[in-house]
Design a protein around this motif. Structure first.
Motif, PDB file in Angstrom:
ATOM      1  N   ALA A   3       0.824  -1.203   0.000  1.00 26.68           N
ATOM      2  CA  ALA A   3       0.000   0.000   0.000  1.00 26.68           C
ATOM      3  C   ALA A   3       0.857   1.251   0.000  1.00 26.68           C
ATOM      4  O   ALA A   3       0.550   2.233  -0.683  1.00 26.68           O
ATOM      5  CB  ALA A   3      -0.938  -0.016   1.210  1.00 26.68           C
ATOM      6  N   THR A   6       2.241   1.732  -3.585  1.00 26.10           N
ATOM      7  CA  THR A   6       1.252   2.201  -4.557  1.00 26.10           C
ATOM      8  C   THR A   6       0.866   3.662  -4.294  1.00 26.10           C
ATOM      9  O   THR A   6       0.620   4.435  -5.227  1.00 26.10           O
ATOM     10  CB  THR A   6      -0.002   1.317  -4.531  1.00 26.10           C
ATOM     11  OG1 THR A   6      -0.533   1.282  -3.198  1.00 26.10           O
ATOM     12  CG2 THR A   6       0.334  -0.093  -4.980  1.00 26.10           C
ATOM     13  N   LYS A   7       0.806   4.048  -3.020  1.00 26.81           N
ATOM     14  CA  LYS A   7       0.518   5.451  -2.700  1.00 26.81           C
ATOM     15  C   LYS A   7       1.621   6.364  -3.209  1.00 26.81           C
ATOM     16  O   LYS A   7       1.361   7.445  -3.738  1.00 26.81           O
ATOM     17  CB  LYS A   7       0.352   5.615  -1.192  1.00 26.81           C
ATOM     18  CG  LYS A   7      -0.942   5.056  -0.633  1.00 26.81           C
ATOM     19  CD  LYS A   7      -1.019   5.274   0.866  1.00 26.81           C
ATOM     20  CE  LYS A   7      -2.308   4.694   1.429  1.00 26.81           C
ATOM     21  NZ  LYS A   7      -2.400   4.863   2.900  1.00 26.81           N
ATOM     22  N   PRO A  23      -5.156  -0.642  -2.426  1.00 27.16           N
ATOM     23  CA  PRO A  23      -4.791  -0.707  -1.007  1.00 27.16           C
ATOM     24  C   PRO A  23      -4.180  -2.024  -0.561  1.00 27.16           C
ATOM     25  O   PRO A  23      -3.490  -2.064   0.459  1.00 27.16           O
ATOM     26  CB  PRO A  23      -6.129  -0.479  -0.302  1.00 27.16           C
ATOM     27  CG  PRO A  23      -7.148  -1.000  -1.264  1.00 27.16           C
ATOM     28  CD  PRO A  23      -6.611  -0.705  -2.627  1.00 27.16           C
ATOM     29  N   SER A  24      -4.429  -3.101  -1.304  1.00 28.21           N
ATOM     30  CA  SER A  24      -3.973  -4.407  -0.836  1.00 28.21           C
ATOM     31  C   SER A  24      -3.571  -5.283  -2.015  1.00 28.21           C
ATOM     32  O   SER A  24      -4.241  -5.291  -3.059  1.00 28.21           O
ATOM     33  CB  SER A  24      -5.081  -5.095  -0.031  1.00 28.21           C
ATOM     34  OG  SER A  24      -4.739  -6.424   0.277  1.00 28.21           O
TER      35      SER A  24
END
Length: 352
Positions: A3, A6-7, A23-24
């Motif tokens: 997460a 990716t953020k 998120p996952s």
């Protein structure tokens, strides 16, 4: 750790705030184009929204078995390699530590390395999809629709684009202390175990996506909210009632306007007609006194009540008279009501 990576990717790539980080890792395969996700605001203290994946696609909630014909185009986006330092005293650092369980004893920062390689962008042909949904309806009996409809905070969204990796990728985290001349100065001779963590995930993993919200009407029709100004959700009964009353009010206003315009035009015509009559000499207008013309009669003498003049009694002022003519007939009626002056003479002048 996934997460956080990716953020960081979404933050650096940008895309005007439309991209959402996955998120996952376990749910990455559920954010494919035309998949459905639920958008829900966390609470009034957090302005950001939470996106929850579902096992359904747009076709699953539509009536009928016809497939969605909108195609999906794909192209290479960029080659992504990132190395960054994260302070343990920040929210992101705490999140990574709790996520991967790394040993941070004697450390003040962690280094995160994300190697995604070449990533590709897959997006739905929006114009084709918009044309197709004009003839499709939502199935209100679907479980996802029933559950989303019961919550005023939940908004259904369609995944319109996804960003995927093309090869096996790795994420690694290293705990250490900040050095003056280099990113990290690792004290290997006194490092306890568990300072390093790494994960490897397969190719074609979705790392980010973007959505269009759905606005669903009471009759089952729906719209894609293609701009950030338009908002999704469900049309409520009170909203539909208010919109109906507003449309009825506009219809009545328009009808009244047309009626008043027609009355005004009729009044102007009568005014012109009377002025034309009054401007002419009596010898040219008093045709009823000539030989062979129709005769004025008092209709009361024939048990016919007073009523509106057929010539000037149809405007906004209901001009009534007791006079008329038995030699004329209108709409099956064997007489016409006409004022003695000037309507009687104008009427017969037009008849001639």
């Amino acid at each position: 750790m996934f997460a956080a990576a990716t953020k960081s990717f979404v933050k650096q790539v940008g895309d005007g705030g439309r991209l959402v980080p996955v998120p996952s890792l376990s749910e990455a395969d559920k954010y494919q184009p035309l998949s459905l996700v639920v958008k829900k605001k966390r609470c009034f203290l957090f302005p950001r929204y939470k996106f929850t994946s579902t096992p359904f696609t747009l076709k699953d909630i539509l009536l009928g078995d016809r497939e969605i014909s909108a195609g999906i185009s794909s192209y290479q986006l960029l080659n992504y390699e990132d190395e960054s330092d994260v302070s343990l005293y920040g929210r992101r650092g705490n999140h990574i530590v709790n996520d991967v369980g790394i040993n941070v004893t004697g450390s003040d920062s962690i280094a995160v390395k994300a190697s995604f390689g070449v990533v590709t962008k897959h997006e739905v042909e929006v114009s084709t999809l918009l044309k197709e949904i004009t003839t499709r309806k939502i199935n209100f009996d679907h479980s996802l629709i029933r559950q989303s409809r019961s919550s005023r905070k939940a908004v259904l969204c369609v995944v319109m684009e996804s960003i995927r990796t093309t090869r096996q990728c790795s994420l690694s985290v290293h705990a250490g202390i900040r050095g003056e001349a280099m990113r990290f100065h690792f004290m290997d001779e006194q490092n306890p175990k568990g300072r390093d963590k790494a994960i490897v995930f397969p190719a074609h993993t979705t790392i980010a996506f973007s959505v269009f919200e759905l606005f669903i009407y009471l009759d089952g029709a729906f719209d894609l909210c293609v701009t950030s100004v338009s908002k999704g959700g469900f049309e409520r009964e009170e909203t539909a009632t208010f919109a109906l009353l507003y449309r009825l009010r506009n219809i009545l206003f328009e009808r009244n306007r047309r009626v008043m315009d027609a009355i005004s035009r009729s009044q102007l015509y009568l005014d012109d007609l009377f002025s034309d009559y009054c401007d002419k000499p009596l010898s040219m207008t008093d045709v009823s006194l000539k030989e062979g013309t129709h005769i004025r009669v008092n209709l009361l003498n024939h048990n016919i009540p007073k009523g509106p003049c057929i010539l000037c009694g149809m405007g906004n002022l209901k001009r009534e008279t007791v006079y008329g003519c038995f030699q004329c007939s209108v709409d099956g009626q064997k007489y016409v009501r006409l004022h003695a002056v000037p309507c009687f003479d104008i009427w017969h002048k037009r008849m001639k």
